[in-house]
Design an enzyme around this catalytic site. Structure first.
Site, PDB file in Angstrom:
ATOM      1  N   ASP A   1      -4.601 -12.762   3.656  1.00 25.11           N
ATOM      2  CA  ASP A   1      -5.792 -12.266   4.319  1.00 25.11           C
ATOM      3  C   ASP A   1      -7.081 -12.533   3.553  1.00 25.11           C
ATOM      4  OD1 ASP A   1      -4.768 -10.537   2.460  1.00 25.11           O
ATOM      5  OD2 ASP A   1      -4.721  -8.782   3.765  1.00 25.11           O
TER       6      ASP A   1
ATOM      7  N   HIS B   1      -6.381  -7.213  -0.441  1.00 27.18           N
ATOM      8  CA  HIS B   1      -6.529  -5.780  -0.661  1.00 27.18           C
ATOM      9  C   HIS B   1      -5.683  -5.345  -1.859  1.00 27.18           C
ATOM     10  CE1 HIS B   1      -7.297  -6.317   3.730  1.00 27.18           C
ATOM     11  NE2 HIS B   1      -8.354  -5.575   3.411  1.00 27.18           N
TER      12      HIS B   1
ATOM     13  N   HIS C   1       0.817  -1.219   0.000  1.00 28.84           N
ATOM     14  CA  HIS C   1       0.000   0.000   0.000  1.00 28.84           C
ATOM     15  C   HIS C   1       0.853   1.272   0.000  1.00 28.84           C
ATOM     16  CE1 HIS C   1      -3.667  -2.209   0.421  1.00 28.84           C
ATOM     17  NE2 HIS C   1      -3.368  -2.685   1.622  1.00 28.84           N
TER      18      HIS C   1
ATOM     19  N   ASP D   1      -2.839 -10.691  -2.308  1.00 25.58           N
ATOM     20  CA  ASP D   1      -3.379 -10.141  -1.069  1.00 25.58           C
ATOM     21  C   ASP D   1      -4.831  -9.737  -1.308  1.00 25.58           C
ATOM     22  OD1 ASP D   1      -2.128  -8.677   1.667  1.00 25.58           O
ATOM     23  OD2 ASP D   1      -3.941  -7.738   0.878  1.00 25.58           O
TER      24      ASP D   1
END
Length: 320
Positions: free
Chosen positions: A244, A158, A117, A156
């Site tokens: 995740d 996200h 991120h 991931d």
């Protein structure tokens, strides 16, 4: 009974080698390339000065400094930890790219915090520096004759908007992300190709997606072909290995299990081998993959579908 690590390797066979000052200096220069010198140096100064002040005051060196955004905080050790994490990803790239041309070679950087991120100009979403982007740029710059193209595959749950932000301007790096929508960072919400060189692919997943209902089809029909094809054969693939999307992980709502990460790993490996013509062709390079830990926060034992450690081990078993 001799003690072993989580892979079953005797601890006596594990080598602990601290990074040299040369390696750390090189990692810092790469971070200054993908971010900005001002960002890297300001974070170093903030962490170092706060640590030195605490020591002078007779306090423990480790201490909380403050939040950089709603989710991302800084401690006195954050810069030093993240610099070594970047060096770890880069060392994996070095080991993989120098292991021999024909041999399939894999590496895994087990580092925290995550990095995907972190954007060029600012940390974000638990992430201080962007390790995947750093590893890709390092590979291109350090090994220009043997590593001309790099693909980054992000599984991931996200979207790694930071990776996209940094690499969209590199014609020799591709980034593909499959991620839940809606979810942080609330970007990449349509399946589309973007970037200055059309080198960014976003593959959104609906909440509650499972391997058989959503993931497998999109992974094989969109993610893998963008990662490697007849028209794009990467010399190195970097996997942003976040865990995740597990059904047991509370930071999102997808429903993979630990074995699904082994499936994705095997499918990726087989796809790359097919694109390379197989490992029996002396004219072709072996598959080179570097995995790096991103998200994944379920560490409880006995949870349905498996936890972070079990998903990691399924990844490793698929590479053996």
């Amino acid at each position: 009974m001799s003690k072993t690590d989580i892979t079953g390797t005797p601890n006596s066979l594990i080598q602990f080698r601290p990074f040299s000052q040369t390696q750390l200096a090189h990692a810092k220069e790469i971070l200054k390339t993908i971010h900005t010198p001002e960002l890297v140096e300001s974070l170093e100064m903030k962490c170092t000065s706060s640590r030195d002040r605490r020591i002078q005051e007779g306090k423990d060196a480790l201490g909380f400094i403050g939040y950089l955004d709603h989710d991302t905080f800084l401690t006195t050790e954050s810069y030093h930890v993240c610099l070594r994490a970047a060096a770890c990803w880069m060392e994996c790239v070095h080991q993989v790219l120098t292991a021999g041309e024909q041999a399939p070679t894999f590496g895994f950087a087990l580092t925290r915090p995550p990095g995907h991120h972190a954007m060029k100009l600012l940390p974000n979403g638990f992430c201080i520096f962007n390790f995947a982007a750093a590893a890709a740029v390092y590979a291109i710059q350090q090994y220009p004759s043997s590593c001309k193209k790099v693909s980054i595959l992000d599984w991931d749950v996200h979207y790694g908007q930071g990776v996209a932000d940094i690499v969209e301007g590199y014609s020799n790096i591709r980034y593909v992300s499959m991620h839940q929508v809606p979810a942080f960072p609330y970007l990449g919400e349509t399946r589309s190709i973007s970037g200055r060189y059309k080198n960014i692919l976003t593959v959104p997943m609906q909440p509650d997606s499972t391997w058989t209902c959503g993931y497998s089809e999109l992974f094989m029909e969109h993610v893998l072909p963008f990662c490697s094809s007849e028209d794009w054969k990467p010399d190195l693939v970097i996997v942003c290995a976040g865990y995740d999307a597990l059904g047991s992980d509370e930071l999102a709502s997808c429903s993979l299990n630990a074995q699904d990460y082994g499936r994705m790993t095997m499918l990726l490996r087989e796809h790359l081998e097919r694109c390379r013509g197989g490992n029996n062709n002396d004219d072709e390079k072996g598959v080179k993959i570097v995995f790096g830990l991103e998200g994944g926060y379920q560490v409880d034992e006995g949870v349905p579908g498996g936890n972070l450690a079990e998903a990691f081990m399924e990844t490793i078993k698929a590479l053996s």
